[in-house]
Write an enzyme that holds these catalytic residues in place. Structure first.
Site, PDB file in Angstrom:
ATOM      1  N   THR B 263       0.820  -1.217   0.000  1.00  0.00           N
ATOM      2  CA  THR B 263       0.000   0.000   0.000  1.00  0.00           C
ATOM      3  C   THR B 263       0.854   1.267   0.000  1.00  0.00           C
ATOM      4  O   THR B 263       0.670   2.142   0.849  1.00  0.00           O
ATOM      5  CB  THR B 263      -0.934   0.034   1.236  1.00  0.00           C
ATOM      6  N   LEU B 266      -0.612   4.873   0.701  1.00  0.00           N
ATOM      7  CA  LEU B 266      -1.969   4.754   1.257  1.00  0.00           C
ATOM      8  C   LEU B 266      -1.885   4.060   2.604  1.00  0.00           C
ATOM      9  O   LEU B 266      -1.090   3.134   2.772  1.00  0.00           O
ATOM     10  CB  LEU B 266      -2.856   3.908   0.335  1.00  0.00           C
ATOM     11  N   HIS B 373       9.868   2.132  17.988  1.00  0.00           N
ATOM     12  CA  HIS B 373       9.090   0.929  17.671  1.00  0.00           C
ATOM     13  C   HIS B 373       9.052  -0.010  18.865  1.00  0.00           C
ATOM     14  O   HIS B 373       9.818   0.131  19.820  1.00  0.00           O
ATOM     15  CB  HIS B 373       9.597   0.235  16.399  1.00  0.00           C
ATOM     16  N   ASP B 383      17.472  -3.717  20.951  1.00  0.00           N
ATOM     17  CA  ASP B 383      16.711  -3.216  19.805  1.00  0.00           C
ATOM     18  C   ASP B 383      15.335  -3.842  19.795  1.00  0.00           C
ATOM     19  O   ASP B 383      15.190  -4.999  19.421  1.00  0.00           O
ATOM     20  CB  ASP B 383      17.472  -3.554  18.509  1.00  0.00           C
ATOM     21  N   GLU B 421       8.194  -2.286  12.802  1.00  0.00           N
ATOM     22  CA  GLU B 421       9.318  -1.491  12.295  1.00  0.00           C
ATOM     23  C   GLU B 421      10.368  -2.370  11.659  1.00  0.00           C
ATOM     24  O   GLU B 421      10.967  -2.025  10.646  1.00  0.00           O
ATOM     25  CB  GLU B 421       9.945  -0.687  13.452  1.00  0.00           C
ATOM     26  N   GLU B 422      10.594  -3.545  12.281  1.00  0.00           N
ATOM     27  CA  GLU B 422      11.688  -4.392  11.794  1.00  0.00           C
ATOM     28  C   GLU B 422      11.457  -4.875  10.366  1.00  0.00           C
ATOM     29  O   GLU B 422      12.378  -5.252   9.664  1.00  0.00           O
ATOM     30  CB  GLU B 422      11.898  -5.592  12.739  1.00  0.00           C
ATOM     31  N   GLU B 433       0.996   8.059   6.594  1.00  0.00           N
ATOM     32  CA  GLU B 433       0.147   8.063   5.388  1.00  0.00           C
ATOM     33  C   GLU B 433      -1.299   8.370   5.754  1.00  0.00           C
ATOM     34  O   GLU B 433      -2.005   9.063   5.026  1.00  0.00           O
ATOM     35  CB  GLU B 433       0.236   6.717   4.670  1.00  0.00           C
ATOM     36  N   HIS B 572      19.921  -8.084  16.306  1.00  0.00           N
ATOM     37  CA  HIS B 572      18.973  -8.916  15.550  1.00  0.00           C
ATOM     38  C   HIS B 572      19.178 -10.426  15.738  1.00  0.00           C
ATOM     39  O   HIS B 572      18.738 -11.219  14.912  1.00  0.00           O
ATOM     40  CB  HIS B 572      18.992  -8.564  14.055  1.00  0.00           C
TER      41      HIS B 572
END
Lengths: 767, 767
Positions: B263, B266, B373, B383, B421-422, B433, B572
């Site tokens: 999207t 949008l 996030h 993180d 977010e990741e 948006e 991560h």
């Protein structure tokens, strides 16, 4: 004024408005102290000042302005155009009646001009190469004003040079359907010259459509049936009536977009990046030339072939046939061809905007714009000088109060005299490109008055939607309808039906007159004056479509029940002169005066009202009517394709609720003395509402168009334009097609915009 | 935190700031009455309130927050992620310490997840089809937290499924140059599997570059030389040090853009139009899988072929060869192949943002955002939970004052806990948006704190550029540098050089510490702390690049002179746990506390200062340095190609003049009691300045990037990014090429933006 993509239904309309301007919407303290030195942050519009301004707007001064402005041809970027720049500067810098500041904004823009050495020509060429007939290369010199070096000969600006020659066909208005009809009738179009009449589609579209079918050149003329109610004899037309003379030719820009063609989205400063003209888009693909109906008659009435369909017939006094080529019993040998020789040249020229400013006393960073273009095709008495004459009178009246120290607006008022409009709204567009972010952040509204008076008879515009009864009472004194007066001289008396018919009832206010001829039924307000929607026919286009600024366009027009003229007849010809206005458009200049009062009224209400008179309830009604049209016209097929309008229903409901709540909040605040910061916050909501309808992703193929409600895309349904276009493409495709996906995409864009607009209206700290 | 197009030089940086935030810039009245009920429109920041907040930000509470947040894996859209949504809501709705309002914004977004039934695998397959070696499918369970159903196995999100098999090659970092080097060495890449190491180019770029050369699958690993300063033994790494264990694998999004992939532009509401995933762009073109260096060593150290270039060598303890295929004297038969089996699936999942609001008392329609996030790859202690733990402590401290009635900010403060977010900054992007126009019109600044502490040692951020001496004095008390404390438990003592080396001088303020390690020389202010530029590594990206909102990113990081780790080593992986933080990142949580104080300080200054602390003089310096770089690096060749930088020189000069004048005006106003409307008008200029640098036409190929100064496009020159990219393309082409035209276009875009920015700063009523 130029028509860009102006289509059938709105041709002749001065285009209209986006957010309803409410005059008399809010209670206004009368007689409050409003001298410039003591203006307070809580000061509302002063009705006494308003009345003073109304009383000072003078018909005879407008007449004198017009005489001077239209004295000589002032095509964009010519010495006379530059002389008018100096005139504007001088008026706006006058010590007694000028503004705070006036200056020019200049650009180097691409114009298209006919060659002075090699005039464009349209000829009939016989089988042996003899020239059997030549169309006029200029209009007949009927009043002594149609000759001379400053009268630009008729041409199609931006049509490419070339000398195509071929059999003539008649292609009606040059629409896609028209050329398909010719194909259906078995006519081979390859290499032909297509004769078309103005109307139906945009100027440049005729050549675009023609080229797709192999047509080599295009002629365009104005049929007397479309402009003169059929009358075509010299003594039935100007200077004996307001009708178009047989030799009259509508000039115009055939560029498909607006703005400088070489610098889209960038201001056309000397150092700016420019496209190679060979890579620029939007020009007609094949040579094109406009001619008068006197010459069109010779060509058209000699055609052979099938008779044209009934709706293609016009008023030239013969049966219109399709061609190709001439009939053997006519004026020319049967295999004679038509040659169209176009020698137009592209040139970089200076285009000047003159901008004048009255600085706001309380909120100088909020701008109310009022503009018109300055350049004309020839003398341009109606287009645009009837508007500029009003502009100068309004600035004189306001400037006088300003210089006396009796008035200074709450917000800044900025006046624009735009250059190179006739070539495609170029001066105004470059200005918006140069100051994009600043104007978008700060501009409250843009008011356009291009042609101020199309003819006698009717107010055509909008300045209100709400609390109309209050307005009616309040405004009845200052905004009375002009009295028809006798033409003050001129070469003849009005004879055409179109001129003599408008007999407005002198007891009516402008409001009454307007509501009588153009009205609609509102669920909230009952019967109220109606408006069209803004297309892209004048300088409001970059403001509303590119910047998302609430815009309106004001004019007086003629009685459309009495004439079918698609516009005033001498539009873009050398007959649009001061004498034409004085004798046939507005004898006595009372309609001009009425427009001045209208615009002065709107301007002051926008600049001085404590709360901005921008009507959000009206916006709710528009959204509802768009939604309803979508439901009624598209609903079934959308459902069959798995596309639900429910999210849009929800979004519109949210908008309506938020609008009603904000209106309520404003009403409550008006009962007390609201804090200036609180007023500012609410006004920011009202001002910025329009911006939330912009989406640069909505119409990637369209230049500048990004307003999901008002983008002037071709559709027969008055609803969200992107949705309507996508639907019309998809309706004949299978479920699951890319076209149906585009419908869903357009629907999502509309939903997101309406949701965002509702969010803008909601209490500011709740997100 | 995820790295999107983060390149060499800024890897490891938390990215930085756009408009300089000036703390202590303006004189501030101390001790003014600031109770919520009596706040006036002229109230400035109250330093006593600021000190109170500083004093209440508590390291042990941050520690407890982190323990709870990182207790279980909370991959986006999993039950634990949703449980944390509830935790956030509960905290922000608390009656004693909550905010005015907290709610969720939910979206239906496209995630990429490994198949639970068919684990991804990487194997060595012998000539007869036997599996000779299998890479680990999960990390080693070293602390009891690396196993279990909620630990998502290592994978490359958005890499397509597929089971390519072929000879292995080593392709260094997978850059374009790297694959060209392999071609140059005569290695046929068609159908191979390319083993690459993290770094140099973005994750997804490796597969994009590989596919261009016919590579069939890509492996990515973290070389111990890039993360552990070469150490690779189990007892040299976590849990014995902060080093990456041999089985550790960096997960990550391999999507090239940000936002929901289906999207773009949008909001991803359930009803929104979605691209067919087959038509979505930005996914890696070929199967890709990350592995640990333990497994990479087995593959890489068995390769045959030419020795890799010196800069391609790493710390796996063998000579790196290029392949293709394994050497005959190694562990595998020479014609053994590598099979990469990827079974990732695309799924629509709910992503929730939690948004909390403290309503502004004076200007509720001005928003100061502070966000991070919430979702992690596994436990995500660093993180992002190190940031969220700080966020919760800051909202607790402010909420407590709010609920007590002792404080309410001048402007609204909005806190965001973003989802997904990741996977590509999805939650924050969809939010921008959805509320595009509203946020763009009203947001003063966006502050991001993702990873708050990368390691011990250094402040890495910016909160000031001007009047630094004043700041230094003012802030020395509340913003002292955290004292290194002993690790409070854990399984081992820090051993790696990287951990033990940062020994900050405890007598220095944060400011002093910062300026010591990251500084630059300003012609106006002398030596001051320096900052990088914002890339697109965290949720500030949609705010700065898409909306043009001044943004900053704050963090504490480790001493880069002591370790070459490209980021903290367990980034991560399943080893990024509470114990890792407590033992090796920030024992005692004093760095976390320092970040909380930094962000609280910045936040209050943005929300409560009468004049916005946004530094425009700093912007002048940036423009000058960009201009100077362009002149020095591009000037000669531009001139040879007829492109002049003079218009840019003029524009930058105009900006500098307007900025200085506005600064002067502000200083003058501060001497008296400025009118609230006047303050608002100037603040609007300061706030909206950033918007004038947006141009959606600037980088049509880039999604969301439209900021002509900060768009993170690859360039080795710190200057206007569009100009630099265009120049690097054009420099090897002939005069008159399309590439040189693009250079001129980019230059015109920059000139127009700087001119527009200068116009925004000029006196508001002069245009």
């Amino acid at each position: 004024m130029q028509w860009v993509k102006v289509l059938g239904v709105v041709v002749g309309a001065a285009a209209l408005l986006a957010v309803g301007i409410i005059l008399g919407h809010y209670a206004i303290s009368k007689g409050a102290d409003s001298t410039a030195s003591s203006i307070s942050a809580s000061q509302d519009l002063d009705l006494e000042i308003l009345e003073t301004v109304m009383g000072q707007l003078d018909a005879s001064r407008i007449r004198e302005n017009l005489r001077e402005l239209s004295r000589e041809p002032h095509l964009s970027s010519t010495p006379r155009d530059e002389a008018l720049v100096q005139l504007l500067l001088q008026r706006w810098q006058d010590e007694e009646s000028g503004l705070d500041l006036a200056k020019t904004f200049e650009y180097e823009v691409l114009l298209s001009l006919p060659s002075e050495e090699q005039p464009n020509s349209v000829t009939v060429v016989g089988p042996t190469g003899d020239i059997l007939f030549s169309c006029r290369q200029s209009e007949e010199n009927l009043t002594g004003e149609q000759a001379g070096p400053d009268v630009v000969p008729p041409y199609a600006a931006y049509a490419p040079p070339g000398t195509p020659q071929g059999l003539l066909v008649y292609a009606n208005q040059g629409s896609e359907d028209d050329f398909e009809e010719l194909q259906t009738q078995g006519i081979s179009l390859e290499g032909t010259i297509a004769l078309t009449r103005y109307g139906g589609v945009g100027r440049g579209d005729k050549a675009v459509n023609a080229a797709k079918h192999g047509v080599a050149g295009v002629l365009v003329y104005t049929d007397p049936g479309d402009i003169n109610d059929g009358q075509s004899l010299p003594n039935q037309t100007f200077p004996y009536s307001w009708g178009l003379p047989p030799s009259g030719v509508e000039r115009g820009s055939y560029f498909q977009y607006f703005g400088d063609p070489l610098t889209p989205y960038l201001p056309a400063n000397p150092s700016s990046f420019r496209l190679d003209p060979a890579n620029a888009t939007g020009f007609p693909p094949i040579p094109t030339q406009p001619i008068g109906f006197e010459d069109a008659k010779v060509l058209l009435c000699n055609l052979q072939g099938n008779s044209a369909p009934a709706t293609w017939q016009g008023a030239l006094g013969c049966e219109y046939r399709l061609g190709p080529g001439f009939r053997s019993d006519g004026d020319f040998p049967a295999d004679s061809q038509v040659n169209v020789s176009v020698y137009n040249r592209l040139e970089l020229r200076n285009a000047s905007n003159v901008v004048g400013i009255i600085r706001g006393a309380v909120e100088p960073d909020r701008y109310v714009f009022y503009g018109n273009h300055r350049d004309s095709w020839v003398h341009g008495a109606v287009d645009p000088s009837s508007g500029t004459a009003v502009l100068l009178e309004v600035t004189r009246a306001l400037g006088t109060l300003l210089k006396k120290g009796t008035w200074r607006p709450r917000r800044s008022v900025i006046f624009g005299s735009w250059g190179a409009e006739e070539f495609g709204l170029i001066g105004s567009t470059e200005f918006t490109e140069e100051l994009f972010s600043k104007l978008q952040e700060r501009t409250v509204a843009y008011i356009n008055v291009d042609i101020s008076v199309f003819g006698m008879g009717r107010a055509w515009a909008d300045w209100g939607r709400r609390d109309m009864k209050g307005l009616e009472l309040e405004e009845s004194r200052s905004l009375i309808l002009p009295q028809p007066t006798s033409p003050s001289g001129g070469r003849g008396r009005p004879r055409s039906r179109a001129l003599s018919s408008p007999q407005p009832n002198s007891s009516l206010s402008i409001y009454d007159n307007w509501i009588r001829y153009y009205n609609r039924s509102s669920p909230v307000y009952g019967v109220i004056p109606s408006m069209g929607t803004l297309a892209a026919g004048s300088d409001y286009a970059p403001f509303i479509h590119f910047l998302g600024i609430s815009s309106m366009d004001l004019a007086y027009t003629y009685d459309r029940s009495k004439t079918s003229a698609r516009i005033y007849p001498t539009y873009h010809t050398a007959f649009d002169t001061f004498g034409y206005v004085e004798n046939f458009v507005d004898p006595g200049f009372s309609s001009h005066q009425a427009v001045a009062r209208m615009v002065g009224n709107v301007l002051l209400r926008l600049s001085d009202s404590l709360f901005l008179p921008l009507n959000i309830t009206d916006y709710s009604e528009t959204l509802h009517s768009f939604l309803q049209a979508a439901q009624e016209d598209f609903g079934d097929l959308l459902q069959q394709n798995g596309i639900s309008l429910e999210p849009l229903v929800t979004a519109v409901d949210k908008f309506q609720g938020a609008a009603a709540d904000l209106d309520e909040q404003i009403s409550e605040l008006q009962k007390g003395t609201p804090d200036p910061l609180q007023v500012r916050m609410i006004n920011d909501q009202l001002m910025l509402l329009e911006r939330s309808f912009l989406n640069p992703q909505a119409f990637p193929e369209e230049r500048y168009y990004s307003h999901v409600l008002w983008a002037p895309l071709t559709s027969s349904i008055t609803t969200f334009p992107g949705l309507a276009i996508a639907y019309s493409t998809a309706m004949n495709t299978d479920a699951g097609s890319a076209a149906w996906a585009e419908v869903q995409r357009q629907l999502s864009i509309v939903v997101a915009a309406v949701e965002a607009a509702a969010a803008t209206l909601r209490p500011v700290a709740d997100l």
